[in-house]
Motif scaffolding. Sequence first.
Motif, PDB file in Angstrom:
ATOM      1  N   GLY A 319      42.850  41.606  41.281  1.00  0.00           N
ATOM      2  CA  GLY A 319      42.643  42.185  42.597  1.00  0.00           C
ATOM      3  C   GLY A 319      43.175  41.341  43.738  1.00  0.00           C
ATOM      4  N   LEU A 320      43.552  40.073  43.461  1.00  0.00           N
ATOM      5  CA  LEU A 320      44.037  39.208  44.536  1.00  0.00           C
ATOM      6  C   LEU A 320      45.327  39.755  45.140  1.00  0.00           C
ATOM      7  CD1 LEU A 320      43.935  36.680  46.258  1.00  0.00           C
ATOM      8  CD2 LEU A 320      45.010  35.409  44.379  1.00  0.00           C
ATOM      9  N   ALA A 321      46.259  40.175  44.291  1.00  0.00           N
ATOM     10  CA  ALA A 321      47.524  40.705  44.808  1.00  0.00           C
ATOM     11  C   ALA A 321      47.283  41.928  45.686  1.00  0.00           C
ATOM     12  CB  ALA A 321      48.458  41.060  43.649  1.00  0.00           C
ATOM     13  N   VAL A 368      41.112  36.813  52.335  1.00  0.00           N
ATOM     14  CA  VAL A 368      40.891  36.652  50.894  1.00  0.00           C
ATOM     15  C   VAL A 368      39.518  36.031  50.636  1.00  0.00           C
ATOM     16  CG1 VAL A 368      41.681  35.433  48.829  1.00  0.00           C
ATOM     17  CG2 VAL A 368      43.346  36.533  50.341  1.00  0.00           C
ATOM     18  N   ALA A 369      39.142  35.037  51.440  1.00  0.00           N
ATOM     19  CA  ALA A 369      37.840  34.377  51.253  1.00  0.00           C
ATOM     20  C   ALA A 369      36.698  35.360  51.448  1.00  0.00           C
ATOM     21  CB  ALA A 369      37.710  33.205  52.228  1.00  0.00           C
ATOM     22  N   ARG A 370      36.854  36.304  52.373  1.00  0.00           N
ATOM     23  CA  ARG A 370      35.794  37.301  52.579  1.00  0.00           C
ATOM     24  C   ARG A 370      35.665  38.242  51.396  1.00  0.00           C
ATOM     25  NH1 ARG A 370      37.855  36.860  57.823  1.00  0.00           N
ATOM     26  NH2 ARG A 370      39.308  38.588  57.530  1.00  0.00           N
ATOM     27  N   ARG A 371      36.775  38.528  50.736  1.00  0.00           N
ATOM     28  CA  ARG A 371      36.733  39.414  49.562  1.00  0.00           C
ATOM     29  C   ARG A 371      36.253  38.691  48.309  1.00  0.00           C
ATOM     30  NH1 ARG A 371      39.752  44.145  49.889  1.00  0.00           N
ATOM     31  NH2 ARG A 371      39.349  45.034  51.941  1.00  0.00           N
ATOM     32  N   PHE A 372      36.605  37.405  48.186  1.00  0.00           N
ATOM     33  CA  PHE A 372      36.225  36.609  47.011  1.00  0.00           C
ATOM     34  C   PHE A 372      35.245  35.531  47.474  1.00  0.00           C
ATOM     35  CE2 PHE A 372      40.322  38.441  46.045  1.00  0.00           C
ATOM     36  CZ  PHE A 372      40.188  38.872  44.738  1.00  0.00           C
TER      37      PHE A 372
END
Length: 519
Positions: A319-321, A368-372
């Motif tokens: 999911g990162l991409a 990205v930090a908010r999602r992970f």
Amino acid sequence: MFTLGALVRTLSLELRVLVPGPPGVMEAEVTWVHTTELPDPSNYVRERELVLTNGLWIGQVTPAEFVASMKRAGAAGVMFGLLAATPTTPRELVDACREADLPLLEISPRVPFTAVSETVAAMYAEERQSVLVGMVRRGDALARAISRGAGASGVLQVLRRDHDLPLAVVDRMGRLLAEAGARLDDEQLQAVARGLARRPPALELELGPTDRATLFLVGAVGDVDAALICLRPVSALDRIEQDALEQAARFLSLEVAKQQAVQAIELRFASELLEMVLSGGRRAAEVPGRLQAFGVDAGGPLAVCAIAFAEGEAATLPGLAEVVGEFFVTEGVPVVVAGGTQDVVAVLSWRYPEDGLVSLAERLAGAVARRFTGRRPVVGLGGVADDSAGLREPLTRSRETCRVLRRSRGGPVARTFAELGTHRLLLGLQDAGALRGFADVVLVPMREHDVRRGGELEVTLRAFLDHDGHWAATAASLHVHVNTLRNRLSKITELTGRDVSRTEDRVDLFLALEADAMS
């Protein structure tokens, strides 16, 4: 489903309401009918059944006792059948039902109880047929919505035609795919993502002080990829609504599978693009066409950034991409995103000053930090190429910079290749185990001495290197005499085998301290 009211409205049954019961109970669901003449049938009557009786138990128990047994069983009501011997319903039974607030119906002696059972069976059959027809009709509408490319929004529109429910579709990354009649904020979306990450996934969630949602899981190939969210607790949904939502979730699985297939193709094409850039030669000639296919201007300036999670964590996660691609879409920046096991690379059009890339990369790391949650992303920037022909160097530099940042403890989350010291870049390209071994060989003897003797050799070495080997400045910063400094540095030479007066040995000591900080 049938109700007492529906039976009363069936004129052929010739029913009369003697006691209506509490408000709304005449239209409440009744499960079935139960004929009995037992004086206490409470052990045999199921909850919400309608009890049919001719009163043959009268003389064995009082009407009040019979009604009390019906209340214990949770019966929906009593239907009294008139006979020649009992041409009217006993007053005591009417009074007992009124006192217990239990509905009481009276049926004509011309109508047998079998007529009631047949009517109820017909109602159930009609309802079941209506449900099946509705499911087929809704299934056709859902299939048309997906085949025409309406996506998740089209599925919700079909549902809302029949059921006025607040709905949303959220994927496992907490991204809102569609909504209809609902409004979820970022905190609620992340709560859904956490619920889907559980094992097993949550089927009901608290989304606020007063909001409880039901989740209908959506899976493409076995895994849970998303959920159809209804902002109602499952207890507030009837069986027909639940069936409709479960049916829609199955169709959403097709939509998710289609989206995943498209994303997989796009990622594969993007990965091939990186291979073309790195390989050079004839394959490099294909790069402009591949960039244009993604909407990126191959003839204009292009920037490259690489993102990964800090060392000690997996470099990338599923999911990162997608999150990176979504960020650039939100920013309005044309981009190609390629995912891998060591990093995710983005090639983007960039017609602004190069120093603006750091700010963009910092925002990317924040998104990205908010999602992970709980992970630390770092972004390496490799510079800007004039066009696609010059992409190889920025690509290589961005990945090298990202690799160095992964091994750094703290510090900036985004840096350019130019901002890295040459020594740090070289160290970042080495194997982590080799770095650790080198640092230990040089530093451990000195540290063990400090532990045994309570010394300050390491502090002294760091101060000496920080002051570029100036004796007087170092001694002043440590508040010691120059002779004390000389003694300490001699001991460091003895323990490490590196003479601080020699440039090459001083470089070894400096690199050992830097490698220790990165490993």
